[in-house]
Design a protein around this motif. Structure first.
Motif, short mmCIF file in Angstrom:
data_model
loop_
_atom_site.label_atom_id
_atom_site.label_comp_id
_atom_site.label_asym_id
_atom_site.label_seq_id
_atom_site.Cartn_x
_atom_site.Cartn_y
_atom_site.Cartn_z
N ALA A 66 12.72 44.17 -82.00
CA ALA A 66 13.95 44.02 -82.78
C ALA A 66 14.90 45.19 -82.57
O ALA A 66 15.74 45.47 -83.44
N GLY A 67 14.81 45.85 -81.41
CA GLY A 67 15.60 47.06 -81.22
C GLY A 67 16.85 46.90 -80.39
O GLY A 67 17.55 47.88 -80.15
N GLY A 68 17.15 45.68 -79.94
CA GLY A 68 18.31 45.47 -79.08
C GLY A 68 19.64 45.62 -79.79
O GLY A 68 19.72 45.59 -81.03
N LEU A 69 20.71 45.73 -79.00
CA LEU A 69 22.05 45.93 -79.56
C LEU A 69 22.72 44.63 -79.99
O LEU A 69 23.63 44.64 -80.80
N GLY A 70 22.33 43.50 -79.40
CA GLY A 70 22.90 42.21 -79.80
C GLY A 70 24.38 42.09 -79.53
O GLY A 70 25.11 41.50 -80.33
N THR A 71 24.85 42.60 -78.41
CA THR A 71 26.29 42.65 -78.16
C THR A 71 26.92 41.26 -78.02
O THR A 71 28.07 41.06 -78.40
N ARG A 72 26.18 40.29 -77.49
CA ARG A 72 26.77 38.96 -77.28
C ARG A 72 27.01 38.22 -78.59
O ARG A 72 27.84 37.31 -78.64
N LEU A 73 26.31 38.62 -79.64
CA LEU A 73 26.49 37.96 -80.93
C LEU A 73 27.43 38.75 -81.84
O LEU A 73 27.75 38.30 -82.94
N ARG A 74 27.87 39.90 -81.38
CA ARG A 74 28.64 40.81 -82.23
C ARG A 74 29.92 40.20 -82.75
O ARG A 74 30.41 40.59 -83.83
N SER A 75 30.48 39.20 -82.05
CA SER A 75 31.74 38.61 -82.50
C SER A 75 31.59 37.84 -83.81
O SER A 75 32.57 37.68 -84.54
N VAL A 76 30.38 37.40 -84.13
CA VAL A 76 30.17 36.65 -85.39
C VAL A 76 29.20 37.35 -86.33
O VAL A 76 29.17 37.06 -87.53
N VAL A 77 28.39 38.27 -85.81
CA VAL A 77 27.46 39.04 -86.64
C VAL A 77 27.62 40.51 -86.25
O VAL A 77 27.00 40.99 -85.31
N SER A 78 28.45 41.23 -87.00
CA SER A 78 28.80 42.59 -86.60
C SER A 78 28.26 43.66 -87.54
O SER A 78 28.34 44.85 -87.23
N ASP A 79 27.70 43.26 -88.68
CA ASP A 79 27.31 44.23 -89.70
C ASP A 79 25.81 44.48 -89.77
O ASP A 79 25.34 45.17 -90.67
N ARG A 80 25.05 43.93 -88.81
CA ARG A 80 23.60 44.04 -88.87
C ARG A 80 23.00 43.78 -87.49
O ARG A 80 23.67 43.18 -86.65
N PRO A 81 21.74 44.18 -87.26
CA PRO A 81 21.12 43.85 -85.98
C PRO A 81 20.93 42.34 -85.85
O PRO A 81 20.76 41.63 -86.86
N LYS A 82 20.93 41.86 -84.62
CA LYS A 82 20.90 40.42 -84.36
C LYS A 82 19.78 39.68 -85.09
O LYS A 82 20.03 38.62 -85.67
N PRO A 83 18.54 40.17 -85.10
CA PRO A 83 17.48 39.42 -85.78
C PRO A 83 17.68 39.28 -87.29
O PRO A 83 17.02 38.45 -87.93
N MET A 84 18.60 40.09 -87.84
CA MET A 84 18.86 40.02 -89.28
C MET A 84 20.06 39.15 -89.61
O MET A 84 20.51 39.11 -90.76
N ALA A 85 20.61 38.44 -88.63
CA ALA A 85 21.72 37.51 -88.88
C ALA A 85 21.31 36.50 -89.95
O ALA A 85 20.20 35.96 -89.92
N LEU A 86 22.19 36.24 -90.89
CA LEU A 86 21.84 35.41 -92.03
C LEU A 86 21.86 33.92 -91.68
O LEU A 86 22.79 33.43 -91.04
N ILE A 87 20.84 33.23 -92.11
CA ILE A 87 20.69 31.79 -91.95
C ILE A 87 20.44 31.21 -93.34
O ILE A 87 19.35 31.33 -93.90
N ASN A 88 21.47 30.63 -93.94
CA ASN A 88 21.34 30.07 -95.29
C ASN A 88 20.73 31.07 -96.27
O ASN A 88 19.83 30.74 -97.05
N GLY A 89 21.22 32.31 -96.21
CA GLY A 89 20.80 33.31 -97.18
C GLY A 89 19.59 34.13 -96.79
O GLY A 89 19.26 35.11 -97.46
N ARG A 90 18.89 33.72 -95.72
CA ARG A 90 17.73 34.48 -95.25
C ARG A 90 18.01 35.06 -93.87
O ARG A 90 18.64 34.40 -93.04
N PRO A 91 17.53 36.26 -93.57
CA PRO A 91 17.66 36.77 -92.21
C PRO A 91 16.88 35.88 -91.23
O PRO A 91 15.81 35.37 -91.56
N PHE A 92 17.43 35.72 -90.04
CA PHE A 92 16.76 34.93 -89.01
C PHE A 92 15.31 35.37 -88.83
O PHE A 92 14.40 34.55 -88.71
N MET A 93 15.09 36.67 -88.85
CA MET A 93 13.75 37.19 -88.58
C MET A 93 12.75 36.78 -89.67
O MET A 93 11.55 36.74 -89.42
N GLU A 94 13.23 36.46 -90.86
CA GLU A 94 12.31 35.99 -91.89
C GLU A 94 11.72 34.62 -91.51
O GLU A 94 10.56 34.32 -91.83
N TYR A 95 12.50 33.80 -90.82
CA TYR A 95 11.98 32.52 -90.33
C TYR A 95 10.89 32.78 -89.28
O TYR A 95 9.87 32.08 -89.26
#
Length: 241
Positions: A7-36
């Motif tokens: 979970a240490g990557g920069l996630g630059t390709r997703l930065r345009s829609v998820v800019s405030d957190r690391p990519k695996p923590m992008a929110l999916i219906n209130g939960r971080p993706f990584m929780e799934y």
């Protein structure tokens, strides 16, 4: 059972829609993706997790903590630890950096920004059946030219990341690994790629590598289109909690 989640990557390709957190923590219906991802692992009996973190890793640690507030479907509490990268170490480097937390003889490794619905026991089974040093998950794609082909013969890996200009279907690396702890000692310290350096090297050294082909649900949320598709799949019930 133990797993390292990369979970240490920069996630630059997703930065345009998820800019405030690391990519695996992008929110999916209130939960971080990584929780799934964590929940899917817990359903398979993998309850001891090591997060390999770097960029904004404090967000991961603040949310998951020591894992005690999360439980597997059978009620067992989860355990979570953190292997911090001061600089980007690559996939193999991150695994080596997390080595001090690995106590099992075999353990899983997977990318924290990809979600599989997979029979993890099947991967364990092929590893034991073939006495493999590492078992990998491959997946079928209609065009291998973008990725590089990985091939299995009778459960043993015979080719990995082989580039071709021929447009044809085939199998590629799926990014889930079940490996023996003894392999950790063969990974140099520092920045090292698992896919481009260590797996090709282990093949040359005739290490016992093999695996399975998985054709079930898979998604990598590395680009906005895939991120929104996962949200839709959760809402539609394609991905079941």
């Amino acid at each position: 059972m133990q797993a390292i989640l990369l979970a240490g990557g920069l996630g630059t390709r997703l930065r345009s829609v998820v800019s405030d957190r690391p990519k695996p923590m992008a929110l999916i219906n209130g939960r971080p993706f990584m929780e799934y991802v964590v929940h899917e692992l817990a359903k398979a009996g993998i309850t001891d997790m090591i997060f390999a973190v770097g960029y904004r890793g404090e967000i991961v640690q603040e949310y998951f903590g020591d894992g005690s507030r999360f439980t597997a479907p059978d009620g067992q509490r989860l355990t979570m630890q953190y292997a911090w990268e001061k600089e980007l170490l690559g996939t193999a480097g991150a695994i080596r950096n997390a080595a001090e937390y690995i106590t099992d003889e075999t353990f899983f490794v997977l990318n924290a920004d990809t979600f599989y619905q997979i029979d993890y026991q099947r991967l364990c089974g092929i590893q034991k059946e073939k006495s493999l040093d590492m078992a990998l998950v491959l997946r079928a794609v209609p065009d291998i030219t973008r990725y590089g082909e990985a091939r299995l013969k009778e459960g043993r890996l015979t080719a990995f990341n082989e580039k071709t200009a021929e447009v044809r279907p085939g199998t590629i690396n799926g990014g889930i690994y079940y490996m023996k702890r003894e392999l950790l000692e063969t990974i140099p310290e520092g920045k090292v790629s698992l896919e481009n350096e260590m797996i090709p090297r282990w093949l040359r050294e005739e290490r016992r590598l093999g695996g399975i082909v998985h054709d079930g649900y898979f998604i990598d949320i590395g680009i906005p289109e895939a991120y929104y598709r996962f949200i839709e799949d959760v809402e539609k019930g394609v991905v079941v909690w």
